[in-house]
Design a protein around this motif. Structure first.
Motif, PDB file in Angstrom:
ATOM      1  N   ILE A   1       0.863  -1.184   0.000  1.00 34.66           N
ATOM      2  CA  ILE A   1       0.000   0.000   0.000  1.00 34.66           C
ATOM      3  C   ILE A   1       0.895   1.228   0.000  1.00 34.66           C
ATOM      4  O   ILE A   1       1.810   1.349   0.821  1.00 34.66           O
ATOM      5  N   ARG A   2       0.623   2.145  -0.923  1.00 32.73           N
ATOM      6  CA  ARG A   2       1.387   3.398  -0.983  1.00 32.73           C
ATOM      7  C   ARG A   2       0.412   4.560  -0.819  1.00 32.73           C
ATOM      8  O   ARG A   2      -0.609   4.622  -1.511  1.00 32.73           O
ATOM      9  N   ALA A   3       0.738   5.441   0.103  1.00 29.96           N
ATOM     10  CA  ALA A   3      -0.140   6.581   0.384  1.00 29.96           C
ATOM     11  C   ALA A   3       0.689   7.855   0.447  1.00 29.96           C
ATOM     12  O   ALA A   3       1.870   7.828   0.812  1.00 29.96           O
ATOM     13  N   ARG A   4       0.054   8.976   0.102  1.00 35.19           N
ATOM     14  CA  ARG A   4       0.749  10.263   0.118  1.00 35.19           C
ATOM     15  C   ARG A   4      -0.034  11.263   0.958  1.00 35.19           C
ATOM     16  O   ARG A   4      -1.179  11.004   1.321  1.00 35.19           O
ATOM     17  N   SER A   5       0.605  12.376   1.259  1.00 32.58           N
ATOM     18  CA  SER A   5       0.020  13.380   2.151  1.00 32.58           C
ATOM     19  C   SER A   5      -1.463  13.566   1.872  1.00 32.58           C
ATOM     20  O   SER A   5      -1.873  13.786   0.732  1.00 32.58           O
ATOM     21  N   ALA A   6      -2.263  13.505   2.918  1.00 35.32           N
ATOM     22  CA  ALA A   6      -3.720  13.509   2.763  1.00 35.32           C
ATOM     23  C   ALA A   6      -4.230  14.757   2.072  1.00 35.32           C
ATOM     24  O   ALA A   6      -5.190  14.718   1.319  1.00 35.32           O
ATOM     25  N   GLU A   7      -3.583  15.893   2.323  1.00 34.79           N
ATOM     26  CA  GLU A   7      -4.086  17.147   1.781  1.00 34.79           C
ATOM     27  C   GLU A   7      -3.680  17.358   0.322  1.00 34.79           C
ATOM     28  O   GLU A   7      -4.083  18.332  -0.307  1.00 34.79           O
ATOM     29  N   LEU A   8      -2.839  16.470  -0.221  1.00 37.02           N
ATOM     30  CA  LEU A   8      -2.433  16.581  -1.612  1.00 37.02           C
ATOM     31  C   LEU A   8      -3.548  16.000  -2.488  1.00 37.02           C
ATOM     32  O   LEU A   8      -3.513  14.862  -2.912  1.00 37.02           O
ATOM     33  N   THR A   9      -4.570  16.797  -2.720  1.00 32.06           N
ATOM     34  CA  THR A   9      -5.755  16.323  -3.423  1.00 32.06           C
ATOM     35  C   THR A   9      -5.495  16.163  -4.915  1.00 32.06           C
ATOM     36  O   THR A   9      -4.529  16.686  -5.470  1.00 32.06           O
ATOM     37  N   LYS A  10      -6.400  15.424  -5.570  1.00 36.42           N
ATOM     38  CA  LYS A  10      -6.281  15.203  -7.005  1.00 36.42           C
ATOM     39  C   LYS A  10      -6.308  16.514  -7.777  1.00 36.42           C
ATOM     40  O   LYS A  10      -5.591  16.694  -8.761  1.00 36.42           O
ATOM     41  N   THR A  11      -7.137  17.459  -7.307  1.00 39.50           N
ATOM     42  CA  THR A  11      -7.231  18.743  -8.009  1.00 39.50           C
ATOM     43  C   THR A  11      -5.929  19.531  -7.940  1.00 39.50           C
ATOM     44  O   THR A  11      -5.634  20.328  -8.836  1.00 39.50           O
ATOM     45  N   MET A  12      -5.133  19.317  -6.896  1.00 40.29           N
ATOM     46  CA  MET A  12      -3.853  20.006  -6.788  1.00 40.29           C
ATOM     47  C   MET A  12      -2.846  19.461  -7.794  1.00 40.29           C
ATOM     48  O   MET A  12      -1.838  20.111  -8.089  1.00 40.29           O
ATOM     49  N   ARG A  13      -3.103  18.273  -8.321  1.00 39.26           N
ATOM     50  CA  ARG A  13      -2.197  17.673  -9.297  1.00 39.26           C
ATOM     51  C   ARG A  13      -2.735  17.785 -10.719  1.00 39.26           C
ATOM     52  O   ARG A  13      -2.138  17.272 -11.656  1.00 39.26           O
ATOM     53  N   THR A  14      -3.880  18.445 -10.875  1.00 41.55           N
ATOM     54  CA  THR A  14      -4.484  18.617 -12.196  1.00 41.55           C
ATOM     55  C   THR A  14      -3.877  19.837 -12.897  1.00 41.55           C
ATOM     56  O   THR A  14      -3.813  20.921 -12.320  1.00 41.55           O
ATOM     57  N   ARG A  15      -3.473  19.659 -14.135  1.00 47.44           N
ATOM     58  CA  ARG A  15      -2.865  20.762 -14.890  1.00 47.44           C
ATOM     59  C   ARG A  15      -3.934  21.748 -15.356  1.00 47.44           C
ATOM     60  O   ARG A  15      -5.039  21.354 -15.732  1.00 47.44           O
ATOM     61  N   ARG A  16      -3.553  23.026 -15.345  1.00 45.33           N
ATOM     62  CA  ARG A  16      -4.476  24.057 -15.791  1.00 45.33           C
ATOM     63  C   ARG A  16      -3.699  25.277 -16.261  1.00 45.33           C
ATOM     64  O   ARG A  16      -2.482  25.380 -16.043  1.00 45.33           O
ATOM     65  N   ASP A  17      -4.399  26.199 -16.913  1.00 47.47           N
ATOM     66  CA  ASP A  17      -3.805  27.454 -17.385  1.00 47.47           C
ATOM     67  C   ASP A  17      -4.392  28.615 -16.593  1.00 47.47           C
ATOM     68  O   ASP A  17      -5.611  28.690 -16.393  1.00 47.47           O
ATOM     69  N   ARG A  18      -3.494  29.516 -16.162  1.00 44.06           N
ATOM     70  CA  ARG A  18      -3.963  30.658 -15.373  1.00 44.06           C
ATOM     71  C   ARG A  18      -2.855  31.705 -15.317  1.00 44.06           C
ATOM     72  O   ARG A  18      -1.666  31.363 -15.281  1.00 44.06           O
ATOM     73  N   SER A  19      -3.232  32.953 -15.311  1.00 40.98           N
ATOM     74  CA  SER A  19      -2.256  34.035 -15.178  1.00 40.98           C
ATOM     75  C   SER A  19      -2.653  34.940 -14.026  1.00 40.98           C
ATOM     76  O   SER A  19      -3.840  35.211 -13.810  1.00 40.98           O
TER      77      SER A  19
END
Length: 347
Positions: free
Chosen positions: A94-112
């Motif tokens: 079982i591999r787990a990572r920091s609980a607060e590192l949500t999927k949305t934080m790893r989603t790529r996006r464009d923003r200025s």
């Protein structure tokens, strides 16, 4: 006198599974990182009788580690990210990572973003991901004229900001932290406890220092659009300065990157890897640490924990491995200077 006995606790979605897992435990390893990476938990257990169910991805695991006579240290909450079943013999990993590192934080996006500050950006990101923002006061008000996020995740953006300002950018206990590396304090200004170890505490060590990495400063280039020239700023001295490859759009940005790189160069001038025979769950990244019992070149430095790996196994008990860098808290041996005008080059 009895031998010290490792102790640990694993809770899955609020249910304490320690007693059930204990007879099957192969290895419980927690890698704590300073920044750029997020803490990772690996749990390997026997499934020889097929009676262990595979956990669902996305469930939370809370972990505490320590010694039976000394109590447990809460090491945080993690989200199951990967599950593997292999055999024979049948083993669940079982591999787990920091609980607060949500999927949305790893989603790529464009923003200025324009005409903002480091504190405003970090607070905005924290609010969007239901986190508390904790930004060191000497970083919060730094200006950001322009910040592009092009096909980039929030995690990557924070890592890039951290590199620019030589800061820790990470998520811990429901907070998004942004603080200078080797400050000796939390983002709120609370002093971190200093630790000490002796050579007799460890099983093995490796110290290294390389002359080829013994730079005297860091140089960064920037484009002076008004004068149509390429100029540079220097932090440290020019004798053997490390030159950054990227050319920046302003003198201030170039200086920020050069200053951060010079700090990294000084910390990386020497490295000490150290394995403690008896694990210490109280050790974690960004703590300053004193060592003794080695050579004077090692003992006379103040060290900084860059990475801590805590492992509990059935064969070797509880051990802690550390990666240490040279702390620059006592100041640089070089003066900070700028030669922005002397290196002007026509484009």
């Amino acid at each position: 006198m009895g031998y010290p006995i490792p102790a640990w606790r694993v809770t899955l979605d609020g249910n304490d599974l320690t007693d059930r897992i204990a007879p099957r435990l192969i290895e419980l390893t927690l890698k704590e990182c300073r920044g750029g990476e997020f803490d990772q938990l690996d749990l390997r257990i026997h499934d020889h009788d097929g009676r262990m169910a595979l956990p669902r991805r996305g469930v939370t695991i809370a972990v505490a580690m320590g010694w039976r006579d000394g109590g447990l240290v809460d090491k945080g909450t993690f989200v199951v990210d990967e599950v593997e079943h292999s055999g024979p013999p049948d083993i669940i990993t079982i591999r787990a990572r920091s609980a607060e590192l949500t999927k949305t934080m790893r989603t790529r996006r464009d923003r200025s973003r324009h005409d903002t500050t480091v504190g405003a950006v970090v607070s905005e990101i924290a609010g969007e991901h239901s986190l508390r923002a904790r930004v060191a006061s000497d970083l919060a008000n730094l200006d950001l004229d322009h910040l592009d996020q092009s096909n980039e995740s929030v995690v990557a953006l924070l890592t890039r900001l951290g590199k620019r300002f030589d800061a820790v950018a990470t998520v811990k206990a429901g907070s998004l932290l942004f603080a200078p590396i080797d400050s000796g304090t939390t983002p709120a200004g609370i002093e971190l406890p200093r630790a000490s170890i002796t050579r007799s505490d460890g099983d093995s060590h490796r110290f290294s220092a390389s002359e080829r990495d013994n730079y005297s400063g860091a140089r960064a280039y920037w484009n002076d659009k008004k004068g149509a020239h390429r100029k540079s700023v220097l932090v440290g001295t020019a004798t053997n300065a490390k030159t950054l490859r990227e050319t920046f759009d302003s003198e201030r940005t170039a200086r920020e990157h050069a200053d951060a790189e010079w700090k990294r160069v000084q910390r990386g001038a020497a490295k000490l890897e150290y394995s403690l025979a008896l694990g210490r769950a109280t050790l974690y990244p960004e703590q300053r640490i004193d060592v003794s019992g080695f050579k004077p070149d090692i003992d006379d430095r103040t060290w900084l924990i860059a990475e801590a790996t805590h492992s509990i196994t059935g064969s070797s008990g509880f051990t802690t491995s550390l990666v240490l860098e040279t702390s620059t808290s006592t100041g640089s041996p070089f003066d900070t200077a700028s030669d922005a005008s002397s290196d002007a080059q026509a484009i």
